[in-house]
Scaffold this motif. Structure first.
Motif, PDB file in Angstrom:
ATOM      1  N   GLY A   1       0.822  -1.219   0.000  1.00 24.09           N
ATOM      2  CA  GLY A   1       0.000   0.000   0.000  1.00 24.09           C
ATOM      3  C   GLY A   1       0.846   1.255   0.000  1.00 24.09           C
ATOM      4  O   GLY A   1       1.269   1.749   1.043  1.00 24.09           O
ATOM      5  N   VAL A   2       1.117   1.762  -1.187  1.00 23.60           N
ATOM      6  CA  VAL A   2       1.904   2.989  -1.336  1.00 23.60           C
ATOM      7  C   VAL A   2       0.952   4.086  -1.781  1.00 23.60           C
ATOM      8  O   VAL A   2       0.132   3.858  -2.673  1.00 23.60           O
ATOM      9  CB  VAL A   2       2.984   2.775  -2.428  1.00 23.60           C
ATOM     10  CG1 VAL A   2       3.746   4.052  -2.699  1.00 23.60           C
ATOM     11  CG2 VAL A   2       3.942   1.676  -1.995  1.00 23.60           C
TER      12      VAL A   2
ATOM     13  N   THR B   1      -5.167   7.882  -1.854  1.00 29.85           N
ATOM     14  CA  THR B   1      -5.171   6.421  -1.897  1.00 29.85           C
ATOM     15  C   THR B   1      -5.484   5.800  -0.534  1.00 29.85           C
ATOM     16  O   THR B   1      -6.082   4.717  -0.480  1.00 29.85           O
ATOM     17  CB  THR B   1      -3.791   5.923  -2.392  1.00 29.85           C
ATOM     18  OG1 THR B   1      -3.467   6.646  -3.579  1.00 29.85           O
ATOM     19  CG2 THR B   1      -3.794   4.449  -2.716  1.00 29.85           C
ATOM     20  N   VAL B   2      -5.105   6.491   0.551  1.00 29.03           N
ATOM     21  CA  VAL B   2      -5.250   5.876   1.880  1.00 29.03           C
ATOM     22  C   VAL B   2      -6.703   5.459   2.188  1.00 29.03           C
ATOM     23  O   VAL B   2      -6.916   4.363   2.710  1.00 29.03           O
ATOM     24  CB  VAL B   2      -4.661   6.780   2.990  1.00 29.03           C
ATOM     25  CG1 VAL B   2      -4.796   6.098   4.347  1.00 29.03           C
ATOM     26  CG2 VAL B   2      -3.204   7.091   2.709  1.00 29.03           C
TER      27      VAL B   2
ATOM     28  N   HIS C   1      -6.287  15.675  -6.702  1.00 35.22           N
ATOM     29  CA  HIS C   1      -6.909  14.462  -6.164  1.00 35.22           C
ATOM     30  C   HIS C   1      -6.735  14.308  -4.658  1.00 35.22           C
ATOM     31  O   HIS C   1      -7.646  13.875  -3.969  1.00 35.22           O
ATOM     32  CB  HIS C   1      -6.386  13.232  -6.915  1.00 35.22           C
ATOM     33  CG  HIS C   1      -6.833  13.250  -8.340  1.00 35.22           C
ATOM     34  ND1 HIS C   1      -6.025  12.881  -9.380  1.00 35.22           N
ATOM     35  CD2 HIS C   1      -7.998  13.647  -8.894  1.00 35.22           C
ATOM     36  CE1 HIS C   1      -6.686  13.037 -10.514  1.00 35.22           C
ATOM     37  NE2 HIS C   1      -7.878  13.508 -10.245  1.00 35.22           N
ATOM     38  N   VAL C   2      -5.570  14.681  -4.150  1.00 38.41           N
ATOM     39  CA  VAL C   2      -5.396  14.654  -2.690  1.00 38.41           C
ATOM     40  C   VAL C   2      -6.423  15.589  -2.055  1.00 38.41           C
ATOM     41  O   VAL C   2      -7.015  15.284  -1.015  1.00 38.41           O
ATOM     42  CB  VAL C   2      -3.950  15.072  -2.313  1.00 38.41           C
ATOM     43  CG1 VAL C   2      -3.857  15.446  -0.843  1.00 38.41           C
ATOM     44  CG2 VAL C   2      -2.961  13.954  -2.632  1.00 38.41           C
TER      45      VAL C   2
ATOM     46  N   ILE D   1     -13.105   6.948   7.350  1.00 37.15           N
ATOM     47  CA  ILE D   1     -12.613   5.559   7.248  1.00 37.15           C
ATOM     48  C   ILE D   1     -11.080   5.531   7.331  1.00 37.15           C
ATOM     49  O   ILE D   1     -10.482   4.638   7.933  1.00 37.15           O
ATOM     50  CB  ILE D   1     -13.156   4.851   5.983  1.00 37.15           C
ATOM     51  CG1 ILE D   1     -12.711   3.397   5.955  1.00 37.15           C
ATOM     52  CG2 ILE D   1     -12.809   5.539   4.709  1.00 37.15           C
ATOM     53  CD1 ILE D   1     -13.361   2.560   4.878  1.00 37.15           C
ATOM     54  N   MET D   2     -10.455   6.579   6.768  1.00 37.92           N
ATOM     55  CA  MET D   2      -8.989   6.677   6.833  1.00 37.92           C
ATOM     56  C   MET D   2      -8.555   6.754   8.302  1.00 37.92           C
ATOM     57  O   MET D   2      -7.646   6.052   8.728  1.00 37.92           O
ATOM     58  CB  MET D   2      -8.571   7.929   6.053  1.00 37.92           C
ATOM     59  CG  MET D   2      -7.135   8.259   6.045  1.00 37.92           C
ATOM     60  SD  MET D   2      -6.779   9.386   4.665  1.00 37.92           S
ATOM     61  CE  MET D   2      -6.981  10.953   5.420  1.00 37.92           C
TER      62      MET D   2
END
Ligand code: SF4
Lengths: 369, 74
Positions: A144-145, A150-151, A201-202, A269-270
């Motif tokens: 998971g990078v 993405t997290v 996107h972040v 959720i992160m």
């Protein structure tokens, strides 16, 4: 109603490029230096090169790549460890495609696969959980990078594994946070720029407020920007206006996608599955609380705790990816660029990743001969 | 890895949706965008819809950029 881009937008883009050049030249007249902006996101690096913006503006605006390509910022020791995870028999290692060809000190994931290890590219981390369900007698590890975009998706995979009690699934998380690294670039690395093109996107996850410290503490403007040519050009235009007027602020130029408070469901959720941790960045060393690790209550899903993986000190190379991601060098300043290091034989991750500055430069800006 | 693409929702289920990305149909998760409606566009990242494209803002931005392109810079 038009909501997506159409061919006629290329005329607007051409006009806008001319306006950006005029504004940039006025900026230079006023300040005596060429305005320099950093694109934080690796997708911006590639989109700015592919669209021709970097080439068209190169004599007027310096566009520097920043620490936004997740593979490029990953410390070499972590890369080596992730490749080592794939060495064990009876293990399936799943990864995003970008990681496959990243050179490790001994080999890449791709060469591990060629030599018989079970390494699979998946589109989504949730696919790795499904693979674990289909292979109950084998351990499945997802590498998971990624950044804040993405997290939440990594967290969704952990949630699925937890719900379905998939005991043979775990994740090797090496995640990075944007705010601490921008702070480090400005306060420790003292990078010489006039503003940031902020990652579209972040920001979907974080929202607009996450960057206010840039203007408040560092007098640095920033524009949250999308990835279409017109979006990026208008983002640069707004940065130039703020530099000219000496009125730094954080502007959202991607309002159709980025909300002021980001995506609260993704944030929730992160935070449920991850907690801040110290992370080591390529070229920057350890930055306190600059990453996220899986919370202790889910340590059974944490591959770093589940498996004993040790690696030695990474092999030293002349690769300057560490300088690239800090905006301290451009690809043509690396003596290996285009000679010992090419997309076919990459020496560093910046030449492998679809978001790497060297790979963007090689594809779209390299001078022949 | 980070590239998000706009995808049009053509079918919606409880946790997933069928979307159309430039003519290719695929299934994506809608965990983070549970309120998305059929016909709306979402930005997809790593198999999950991350944000619903707000059409009013999209239109306003296009108009703003067109104006910017026509602006006089003295
Ligand atoms: S050209 Fe190759 S060796 Fe040089 S910095 Fe880029 S990736 Fe590293």
């Amino acid at each position: 109603m038009r909501t997506l881009f159409e061919p006629k937008d290329s005329a607007v883009a051409r006009e806008l490029a001319q306006k950006v050049i005029k504004l940039a030249d006025r900026c230079k007249e006023k300040t005596g230096v060429t305005p320099a902006f950093m694109e934080v996101c690796g997708s911006h690096t590639m989109a700015l090169a592919r669209s021709g913006i970097k080439l068209i503006l190169q004599d007027h605006v310096r566009l520097l790549s920043g620490p936004g390509c997740p593979v490029c910022v990953t410390d070499q020791k972590q890369i080596d460890a992730m490749i080592e995870v794939a060495e064990a028999q009876n293990r399936i290692v799943c990864t995003f495609g970008d990681m496959m060809r990243v050179p490790g000190s001994k080999r890449s994931l791709l060469s591990a696969k060629t030599e018989g290890r079970d390494v699979r590219i998946v589109y989504s981390p949730l696919d790795a959980v499904r693979i674990a369900q289909e292979n109950p007698d084998r351990e499945v590890v997802f590498l998971g990078v990624g950044f804040e975009t993405t997290v939440p998706v990594l967290a969704a995979a952990l949630q699925l594994a937890e719900l379905k009690q998939v005991e043979n699934f775990s994740m090797w998380a090496t995640t990075k946070l944007v705010q601490p690294v921008l702070r480090t670039l400005l306060s420790v690395k003292k990078v010489k720029i006039h503003g940031f093109l902020l990652p579209g996107h972040v920001s979907i996850v974080l929202g607009e407020q996450a960057y206010q410290f840039l203007a408040d503490e560092f007098h640095m403007p920033g524009v949250i920007t999308g990835f279409e040519t017109v979006e990026m050009l208008s983002g640069i235009y707004k940065l130039l206006q703020m530099v000219l007027n000496d009125q730094p602020a954080i502007l959202n130029n991607y309002k159709s996608v980025v909300r002021p408070d980001g995506n609260p469901i993704a944030q929730k959720i992160m935070n449920e599955f991850f907690t801040p941790c110290d992370e080591t960045w390529r070229g920057m060393g350890m930055i306190p609380q600059s990453g996220l690790d899986i919370r202790d209550q889910y340590s059974h899903l944490n591959a770093k705790k589940k498996f004993n993986v040790t690696v030695g000190e990474p092999k030293k190379t002349l690769c300057r990816c560490g300088d690239m991601i800090c905006g301290l060098a451009t690809p043509d300043e690396c003596i290996l660029f285009g000679k010992a290091c090419t997309p076919i034989h990459p020496v560093g991750p910046c030449m492998v990743s679809d978001e790497g500055s060297c790979s963007a430069y090689y594809a779209y800006m390299r001078k022949e001969g | 890895m980070c590239v998000g693409v706009p995808a049009k929702v053509i079918e919606k289920n409880e946790f997933t949706a069928l979307v159309d990305v430039l003519g290719t149909k695929m299934e994506v998760g809608i965990l983070f965008v549970p309120d998305v409606e059929i016909g709306e566009y979402v930005i997809v990242h790593a198999g999950q819809g991350m944000s619903i494209i707000d059409q009013t803002f999209a239109q306003a931005s296009i108009e703003e950029w067109e104006k910017m392109a026509r602006a006089d810079i003295i």
